[in-house]
Motif scaffolding. Sequence first.
Motif, PDB file in Angstrom:
ATOM      1  N   TYR A   1      10.286   8.090   5.926  1.00 47.28           N
ATOM      2  CA  TYR A   1      10.996   7.110   5.093  1.00 47.28           C
ATOM      3  C   TYR A   1      11.950   6.270   5.942  1.00 47.28           C
ATOM      4  N   THR A   2      11.839   4.960   5.748  1.00 48.58           N
ATOM      5  CA  THR A   2      12.717   4.020   6.441  1.00 48.58           C
ATOM      6  C   THR A   2      13.608   3.346   5.410  1.00 48.58           C
ATOM      7  N   PRO A   3      14.934   3.382   5.556  1.00 47.93           N
ATOM      8  CA  PRO A   3      15.816   2.726   4.566  1.00 47.93           C
ATOM      9  C   PRO A   3      15.668   1.216   4.625  1.00 47.93           C
ATOM     10  N   ASN A   4      16.147   0.556   3.556  1.00 49.45           N
ATOM     11  CA  ASN A   4      16.180  -0.907   3.462  1.00 49.45           C
ATOM     12  C   ASN A   4      14.795  -1.522   3.412  1.00 49.45           C
ATOM     13  N   THR A   5      13.803  -0.765   2.979  1.00 47.99           N
ATOM     14  CA  THR A   5      12.459  -1.323   2.802  1.00 47.99           C
ATOM     15  C   THR A   5      11.682  -0.400   1.883  1.00 47.99           C
ATOM     16  N   GLY A   6      10.682  -0.933   1.204  1.00 45.31           N
ATOM     17  CA  GLY A   6       9.846  -0.131   0.323  1.00 45.31           C
ATOM     18  C   GLY A   6      10.466   0.088  -1.042  1.00 45.31           C
ATOM     19  N   PRO A   7       9.647   0.424  -2.074  1.00 42.49           N
ATOM     20  CA  PRO A   7      10.146   0.599  -3.438  1.00 42.49           C
ATOM     21  C   PRO A   7      10.769   1.981  -3.640  1.00 42.49           C
ATOM     22  N   SER A   8      11.610   2.081  -4.671  1.00 42.19           N
ATOM     23  CA  SER A   8      12.220   3.363  -5.035  1.00 42.19           C
ATOM     24  C   SER A   8      11.438   4.065  -6.127  1.00 42.19           C
ATOM     25  N   GLY A   9      10.383   3.483  -6.628  1.00 45.32           N
ATOM     26  CA  GLY A   9       9.515   4.079  -7.637  1.00 45.32           C
ATOM     27  C   GLY A   9       8.277   3.224  -7.796  1.00 45.32           C
ATOM     28  N   ASP A  10       7.362   3.640  -8.686  1.00 48.27           N
ATOM     29  CA  ASP A  10       6.164   2.836  -8.886  1.00 48.27           C
ATOM     30  C   ASP A  10       6.495   1.622  -9.738  1.00 48.27           C
ATOM     31  N   ARG A  11       5.479   0.840 -10.123  1.00 50.91           N
ATOM     32  CA  ARG A  11       5.723  -0.421 -10.814  1.00 50.91           C
ATOM     33  C   ARG A  11       6.440  -0.218 -12.148  1.00 50.91           C
ATOM     34  N   SER A  12       6.237   0.956 -12.804  1.00 48.14           N
ATOM     35  CA  SER A  12       6.887   1.231 -14.082  1.00 48.14           C
ATOM     36  C   SER A  12       8.305   1.755 -13.903  1.00 48.14           C
ATOM     37  N   GLY A  13       8.731   2.019 -12.645  1.00 44.35           N
ATOM     38  CA  GLY A  13      10.046   2.551 -12.366  1.00 44.35           C
ATOM     39  C   GLY A  13      10.084   4.054 -12.247  1.00 44.35           C
ATOM     40  N   SER A  14       8.913   4.724 -12.434  1.00 43.92           N
ATOM     41  CA  SER A  14       8.869   6.189 -12.374  1.00 43.92           C
ATOM     42  C   SER A  14       8.864   6.658 -10.926  1.00 43.92           C
ATOM     43  N   LYS A  15       9.710   7.674 -10.633  1.00 46.03           N
ATOM     44  CA  LYS A  15       9.704   8.249  -9.292  1.00 46.03           C
ATOM     45  C   LYS A  15       8.529   9.201  -9.102  1.00 46.03           C
ATOM     46  N   GLN A  16       7.925   9.653 -10.220  1.00 48.69           N
ATOM     47  CA  GLN A  16       6.749  10.525 -10.095  1.00 48.69           C
ATOM     48  C   GLN A  16       5.452   9.729  -9.991  1.00 48.69           C
ATOM     49  N   GLY A  17       5.481   8.458 -10.364  1.00 54.22           N
ATOM     50  CA  GLY A  17       4.271   7.638 -10.308  1.00 54.22           C
ATOM     51  C   GLY A  17       3.874   7.300  -8.881  1.00 54.22           C
ATOM     52  N   PHE A  18       2.592   7.017  -8.704  1.00 56.21           N
ATOM     53  CA  PHE A  18       2.062   6.742  -7.366  1.00 56.21           C
ATOM     54  C   PHE A  18       1.761   5.255  -7.191  1.00 56.21           C
ATOM     55  N   TYR A  19       1.789   4.837  -5.944  1.00 54.15           N
ATOM     56  CA  TYR A  19       1.428   3.478  -5.556  1.00 54.15           C
ATOM     57  C   TYR A  19       0.859   3.553  -4.138  1.00 54.15           C
ATOM     58  N   MET A  20       0.344   2.458  -3.624  1.00 55.44           N
ATOM     59  CA  MET A  20      -0.184   2.383  -2.259  1.00 55.44           C
ATOM     60  C   MET A  20       0.761   1.509  -1.434  1.00 55.44           C
ATOM     61  N   TYR A  21       0.996   1.917  -0.165  1.00 52.58           N
ATOM     62  CA  TYR A  21       1.860   1.101   0.683  1.00 52.58           C
ATOM     63  C   TYR A  21       1.422   1.246   2.134  1.00 52.58           C
ATOM     64  N   ILE A  22       1.894   0.292   2.969  1.00 54.74           N
ATOM     65  CA  ILE A  22       1.641   0.390   4.408  1.00 54.74           C
ATOM     66  C   ILE A  22       2.927   0.857   5.072  1.00 54.74           C
ATOM     67  N   GLU A  23       2.818   1.903   5.881  1.00 59.78           N
ATOM     68  CA  GLU A  23       3.949   2.463   6.629  1.00 59.78           C
ATOM     69  C   GLU A  23       4.031   1.728   7.962  1.00 59.78           C
ATOM     70  N   THR A  24       5.152   1.001   8.180  1.00 60.50           N
ATOM     71  CA  THR A  24       5.258   0.150   9.374  1.00 60.50           C
ATOM     72  C   THR A  24       6.098   0.769  10.476  1.00 60.50           C
ATOM     73  N   SER A  25       6.464   2.040  10.342  1.00 58.07           N
ATOM     74  CA  SER A  25       7.207   2.701  11.420  1.00 58.07           C
ATOM     75  C   SER A  25       6.312   2.897  12.630  1.00 58.07           C
ATOM     76  N   ARG A  26       6.924   3.331  13.741  1.00 57.15           N
ATOM     77  CA  ARG A  26       6.148   3.584  14.947  1.00 57.15           C
ATOM     78  C   ARG A  26       5.076   4.637  14.659  1.00 57.15           C
ATOM     79  N   PRO A  27       3.874   4.536  15.250  1.00 50.96           N
ATOM     80  CA  PRO A  27       3.534   3.667  16.402  1.00 50.96           C
ATOM     81  C   PRO A  27       2.948   2.310  16.026  1.00 50.96           C
TER      82      PRO A  27
END
Length: 944
Positions: free
Chosen positions: A779-805
């Motif tokens: 997890y990188t702060p200051n980027t990415g959502p805090s929940g899915d589109r409905s606002g649920s923290k248990q809901g799933f979504y797809m994302y690209i992780e831009t941390s190293r490498p």
Amino acid sequence: YYIVCMIIWVIIALNGQKSMGEVSPPTVRIVHSGHACNVEEERHAERVYTIREGETLELTCLVTGHPRPQIRWTKTAGSVSDRFQDSSVFNETLHITKIQRHQGGRYYCKAENGLGSPAIKSIRVDVYFLDDPVVTVHQSVGEAKEQFYYERTVFLRCMANSNPPVRYSWHRGRDVLSQGSDKGVEIYEPFFTQGETKILKLKNLRPQDYANYSCIASVRNVCGISDRNIVFKLTNKTVSPSIKLLVEDPIVVNPGQTVSLVCITTGGEPKPTLSWVSSSDSLPEKSVVKGGTLTLPAITSDEAGVYSCVATNNVGNPAKKSTTIVVRAMKKGRFWITPDPYHNDDNIQIGREVKISCQVEATPPEELTFGWLKNGRALRSSERMVITQTDPDTSPGTTNLDIIDLKFTDFGTYTCVAALKGGGIPEISIDVNISSTTVPPNLTVPRGKSPLVVREGDTVELECLVSGKPKPIILWSRADKEAPMPDGTLQVESYDGVLRIVNVSREMTGSYRCQTSQFNGFNVKPREAVVELIVQYPPTVEPVSLEMRQGLGRPVAMNCRVLRAHPSRVLRYEWRLGNRLLHAGHFDQSDETEYTVKSLNREGWGEYTCDIINEAGAGRCTFLVTGKAYPPEFYYDTYSPLWQNRPRVYGFKLQWTQMNPNAVDRIVAYRLGIRQMGQQRWWEQEITVEGTITKGELITHNLTELIKPEAYEVRLTPITRFGEGDSTIRIITYSAPVNPHLREFHCSFEEEPICMFTQDKNDDFDWTRHSAATRDTKYTPNTGPSGDRSGSKQGFYMYIETSRPRKEGEVARLVSPFFNVAPKNPYGITNPPAYCFSFFFHMYGKHIGTLNALLRQKGQAATEGPTWSLSGNQGDHWKQAKVSIHPTASFQVVLEGIRGPGIEGDIAIDDVTLEEGECRDLPAVSEYRNTVIKYSATIYSLYV
């Protein structure tokens, strides 16, 4: 079910309860899943599927055609010896877990339904692997000494088994060695092993050449196979192995003894590894190897042989020392009597010579000793009683007693005693009686015992009477042809002259020879006789069993034919219905009989039998006459059979044709049974049929109220005046979003299969399914959502992780399943339909890159640019994108994330939908900030 989405079903949509459906020959296509590294589609003449050893191979054969084709998988490997190692697989999916290198080769899928030629497709499976390399060291010929001294030339050879071909590189310590980097070093590949081995040549060995050498084997990371390396330390003490056996050669032991073989190393650097091998290819199961010691407990004669100790340290040639284990034994004691060879007479007579021979097989043969007794007293060689032992090379293990000028006082019992020097093995004694009643053998066949006539399946005894004293062993064999005896051997020994055959078969008919053996009897010309065996068997007829289906009031003709019988003179035939005799008679010249029912009625249904009888028994033809309807044949090529009209249930368009509908009475109804997979209870209903069903007529029935995402087993049974016919069963599977009805497609990524979206194999990294409740250490702060589109923290979504490498500009693509475009007419699509593609996105962070939406159409080249594109920070909110598309063929949508300049650049997507019609309620352009919206105006309409 996700594989189904990979093929286009181009079939005209059928409406109404009944319509005409044509039978069609099979077509076939191979699709793949599992863990493929790469698939080269239609590469010239073949498709190549590359997979890493140990992964799972999964190939599916997709077919069309009506009736439903039968599918068969076969494999042809690369070598003749390997060609038929894999048995056929008779289902759609070929699944091989933990595939091995020998399982590579060409796999064929064959589909046939009796119409036209079978459809065959193939794919070549290439299994990639890389074994650990091995370094061997050799010194130039003519210069080899005990050690690799200064100013000697040394070769280091690196070898590794691999597919594809391996590349090698050498290091000395931390320095990379290459051709020309050091005048004292040459690197080359021998011509005869090009691409398989690389040799490092150290010319005129120098002090700096004593070092650690690393050989790195690489297949360029194909299939994720990492490089393998091995290190060899070369010193001025490096030397090939030498060993010593601390045992005698040969070792002679008695059965049951424990034998220990000890092998020690006397030299070698690196320290050699010791192993034991046997002349029989494998060591005995109960043998124990500990270090250089091989222990054989309770040894048997079968374990005798050559045992070798082998020492290897990959320097020079392996050292090998061998010893032979001899297990002492004696077996097969035999004797024979030879009358005076100077007279043409097989009888023993006073005043003439007679010789008694005795033979024993012994190990070791040089330890074998013989002694002779007469009437229990020791007998010594004399002028008239000459005892000799023949040359072991010409007749091993044989002793002779020659009695010169036979006298009446010489009659008696002579005993040959065989023993091994040193004892430990039981002696073998053979008694031979010489008297006035000792006469050569004679063979006769008892009266009435030839020819012998028996029935198939009986037990029979073939007999030859043997006279003479002593009675010899009788040998039985086939006299009329080169064929084995009933037990599979060419000769059978008998001590009483009787050959007993159990469960005699017709193939055993013929002539059998009995003859005397020279062993345990007279050494004279063999006596022999012949017995004829005749095996009778009931008539073989056809058909053995046949089902005949016919409607009421129609004729039924049944024919029973004789194929073979012995005796061939057939006595009579009898036709019956159940136990009721219908007709009987005798054969004249014909070999078949026919019975006809002129007009079938209800009493005429049943089992008809025809018995054809001869002296050995009866052969029976059976005809089951029935009015049962043939099974229906489900139609699997229905266009878009599944639809969804409510959130929790779905419907399915069930279609079928009737096999041979005119063969029996009119089908008045179908009984439809349906049950949920895993349940026991069937729900049934009756589907009434109006009118007469014609051949090829396509019948449709809609199944409703099926619960998502459950699968169902469907059973369909035709009904006539006779009653129920044959049933057909198929599985109905909820397969959304595979081949989905586009008005209903929606994916929120809540389930692990992610709606059958797949990761592109040609991008740089993958999209990740994620939930805020399970946020990991990346997890990188200051980027990415805090929940899915409905606002649920248990809901799933797809994302690209831009941390190293991850690096700037790297791309991750998420690809949807194929969506089919329904043709408005059977000749193609003239006015492309419109679809609204929408999704929610979250692009928050100072390093946000680019999110693109692209369209891929089957059979068409990739578009020049995205249909929708957005770049830069859009704030810590979920927003919706919509774009109208107008595909002309089956298509996929692709969501492409491009990494920005830093780690605060996570891009997320959720709630992907696809609906028929143009997009409505479009978001305003002002909702997007600090960006340029891009779209392709040639094919697509974009709404932002």
